[in-house]
Scaffold this active site. Structure first.
Site, PDB file in Angstrom:
ATOM      1  N   HIS A 155      46.753  34.113  38.837  1.00 50.33           N
ATOM      2  CA  HIS A 155      45.606  34.031  39.739  1.00 50.33           C
ATOM      3  C   HIS A 155      45.873  33.047  40.892  1.00 50.33           C
ATOM      4  O   HIS A 155      44.941  32.600  41.549  1.00 50.33           O
ATOM      5  CB  HIS A 155      44.361  33.592  38.980  1.00 50.33           C
ATOM      6  CG  HIS A 155      44.000  34.491  37.843  1.00 50.33           C
ATOM      7  ND1 HIS A 155      43.742  35.830  38.015  1.00 50.33           N
ATOM      8  CD2 HIS A 155      43.875  34.243  36.506  1.00 50.33           C
ATOM      9  CE1 HIS A 155      43.467  36.376  36.831  1.00 50.33           C
ATOM     10  NE2 HIS A 155      43.544  35.442  35.909  1.00 50.33           N
ATOM     11  N   HIS A 163      40.354  40.768  36.409  1.00 48.30           N
ATOM     12  CA  HIS A 163      41.312  41.428  35.528  1.00 48.30           C
ATOM     13  C   HIS A 163      41.076  42.934  35.465  1.00 48.30           C
ATOM     14  O   HIS A 163      41.675  43.620  34.656  1.00 48.30           O
ATOM     15  CB  HIS A 163      41.224  40.852  34.114  1.00 48.30           C
ATOM     16  CG  HIS A 163      41.276  39.366  34.077  1.00 48.30           C
ATOM     17  ND1 HIS A 163      40.135  38.592  34.163  1.00 48.30           N
ATOM     18  CD2 HIS A 163      42.311  38.517  33.991  1.00 48.30           C
ATOM     19  CE1 HIS A 163      40.482  37.322  34.119  1.00 48.30           C
ATOM     20  NE2 HIS A 163      41.791  37.242  34.012  1.00 48.30           N
TER      21      HIS A 163
END
Length: 584
Positions: free
Chosen positions: A59, A221
């Site tokens: 991330h 996700h």
């Protein structure tokens, strides 16, 4: 078009390699914490509350990019899209603890919650005072009456910024928590995805979406959002997202907001700037005030296409903490004096272990069916089970990709690989319970995510504290797994019907208890059959935990990946005991 990734041939070390690159480039600011995927800011202030952040890798620049002057003191980095394990988090906290307390800030995901909770228990056992604030700014992920189910996404940036300033202001741990929670509770984010990201080692993207489609509210996700629609002009996208934010936060003319326009991984600045232009027109027209605005890539999922908009509602108490100077290579405000350290300090080379385990040669104590397990048999059985899970990594990835983010196979294979390394060093062990405890500890401390805690406990919890023995009987195994089930349910809260690994483990444990008097093999056959039926049953359930929970009825028809792993473990144990082992 196929998936193209810039990776080395062996992707199992991608986090270590990436972190090594980052820390080597910025070594004047940071120092790695021993052999852990964690580091701290060298110039972190003394005699204050320490701020530790962390979460899954993949991330970036979250979380690595928000450690520095006026920001976090240390970062714990998990595997890709999986939380860091408790030991890693604890070591990060120990490295920066000043005796004033440690605040943990992280995203509100099941794996992060479990691992950070356990880390806090470990820290407190060492005499440290701790607290945590979970970020839940993604209001599309759950309604307001279930706010504690909401996910943490780009709003982490604002919460970390204000938490870091509150810590550096010398406030008590209680006051730092209050200010940080206020920042969190005044922050909301909504995202929009146009294309998926891909995880290293996976052949498929995190989700599928047509070229002419987009989805409002989709998670980092690939968790489902509010609505999937056809592509539309930027002005229409922003209008929808602005209306949702304004309604959620009850904003009115005169309110001041800080605005974060965040690219999810592959969206260029030209487009992000256009998003802010459309956003500002609406804010200005309706009388809201922009206290500050930033446009950049802050919180991503590999090369996912799309963007998110975050609002932080400002007031006179929050402004000084927001405005306080800070610095890291990826995020800075104001002027911070002396952000580096003496360059004469001796530097240590950053290393990571690239070695892998050798294929296991499994040896049994005798031909035919085993009536009990010696220490060596137990060790070799767990080695065989580990190889079985590693061989089934693609299958587990496929199962998880249907309703999750596809990382279960990677996590299980990685955890079993670590367990193998530990088990291969235990040739002279004399306590059979220590075999299970060591394997479980290795999994718990290496896997990260919810799976690390849960599957580590499958071996660890039942064996821990048991009186040393050299032989395991059927009754011993039944008792051990019952203890593990109780610990897993206490730790994670899952029950039968929640679409988790418990749906396979609970019936397997009942079968162990019921058939323990029939001998080891018959007992394991019954447990394997019960676990398999449990996997089938998960297809009927709505998920209550993990990333699949936001799918609601759409998860029906798909089996749970964790339950599948439980079945494979019991199958492997039965094959070893029976002497019918397959070549993995």
């Amino acid at each position: 078009m196929g998936i193209k990734k810039i990776l080395n041939k062996d992707v199992s070390n991608v986090v270590e390699e990436s972190l090594t690159g980052y820390l080597t480039a910025y070594r004047k600011y940071y120092k790695k914490i021993e052999d852990y995927n964690a580091f701290y800011y060298k110039k972190h202030r003394q005699n204050k509350v320490a701020l530790v952040i962390g979460g899954g890798s993949g991330h970036e620049p979250l979380f690595t990019g928000y450690c520095g002057a006026g920001l976090a003191d240390a970062v714990a980095c998990g595997n890709v899209c999986a939380s860091p394990n408790p030991e890693l988090i604890t070591e990060a906290a120990k490295a920066v603890d000043q005796g004033k307390g440690v605040l943990f800030v992280y995203g509100n995901y099941a794996g992060d919650n479990l691992n950070f909770d356990m880390a806090e228990e470990m820290c407190q056992a060492n005499g440290m005072k701790t607290a945590h604030v979970r970020e839940w700014d993604d209001f599309a992920s759950a309604p307001k009456d279930r706010i504690t189910d909401r996910r943490g996404i780009a709003g982490d940036v604002y919460t970390i910024k204000i938490a870091g300033a509150a810590c550096d202001a010398g406030l008590s741990l209680e006051e730092v928590v209050r200010i940080t929670e206020k920042a969190r509770d005044n922050t909301n984010t909504i995202g929009l995805a146009t294309s998926p990201g891909t995880l290293p080692g996976n052949d498929k993207p995190t989700f599928e979406i047509s070229d002419d489609e987009m989805e409002f509210g989709m998670g980092l996700h690939g968790e489902p959002g509010i609505e999937r629609t056809k592509m539309m002009p930027c002005s229409d996208m922003v209008d929808r997202m602005y209306r949702e934010l304004k309604l959620e936060m009850q904003l009115k003319a005169g309110d001041e907001v800080a605005v974060l326009v965040n690219g999810l991984g592959s969206t260029p600045l030209l487009e992000l700037n256009l998003v802010y232009y459309e956003l500002y027109k609406r804010i200005h027209k309706e009388g809201l005030k922009v206290y500050d605005a930033e446009i950049k890539t802050y919180c991503t999922c590999m090369e996912m296409g799309g963007f998110s908009i975050t609002f932080l509602k400002m007031d006179d108490e929050l402004k000084p903490y927001y405005d306080a100077p800070c610095f890291s290579p990826y995020y800075a405000k104001g002027s911070v004096a002396s952000v580096t350290v003496d360059t004469n300090e001796d530097e240590q080379e950053i290393e990571f272990d690239e070695t892998d385990v050798e294929p296991t040669t499994v040896v049994r104590s005798k031909e035919g069916v085993l009536e009990q397990l010696s220490v060596k048999d137990a060790r070799n059985m767990l080695l065989y089970v580990a190889d079985k899970i590693i061989a089934n990594k693609p299958y587990l990835t496929e199962v998880d990709s249907a309703i999750g983010d596809g990382d279960h196979g990677i996590g299980m294979a990685g955890g079993m690989q670590k367990a193998k390394k530990k088990l291969l060093r235990m040739e002279d062990e004399r306590n059979v319970y220590q075999i299970f405890e060591t394997a479980g500890q290795a999994m718990l401390m290496s896997m990260g995510g919810a799976s690390g805690v849960i599957f580590g406990s499958l071996y660890l919890a039942g064996a821990k504290g048991m009186e040393a023995k050299e032989i395991l009987t059927a009754q011993d195994i039944a008792k051990m797994e019952e203890k593990s089930l109780i610990a897993i349910q206490k730790r994670g809260g899952a029950r039968l019907g929640d679409k988790t690994m418990v749906d396979a483990l609970a019936p397997a444990v009942e079968a162990l208890k019921e058939h323990a008097g029939e001998g080891l093999l018959e007992m394991m056959k019954a447990a394997e059959y019960a676990a398999k039926q449990g996997v089938e049953n998960t297809k009927q359930y709505i998920a209550k935990y993990g990333r699949a929970k936001s799918l609601l009825e759409r998860a029906i028809g798909y089996q749970d990946a964790g339950a599948t792993s439980v079945y494979l473990i019991f199958q492997g144990m039965r094959e070893f005991i029976e002497g019918s082992m397959e070549n993995n």
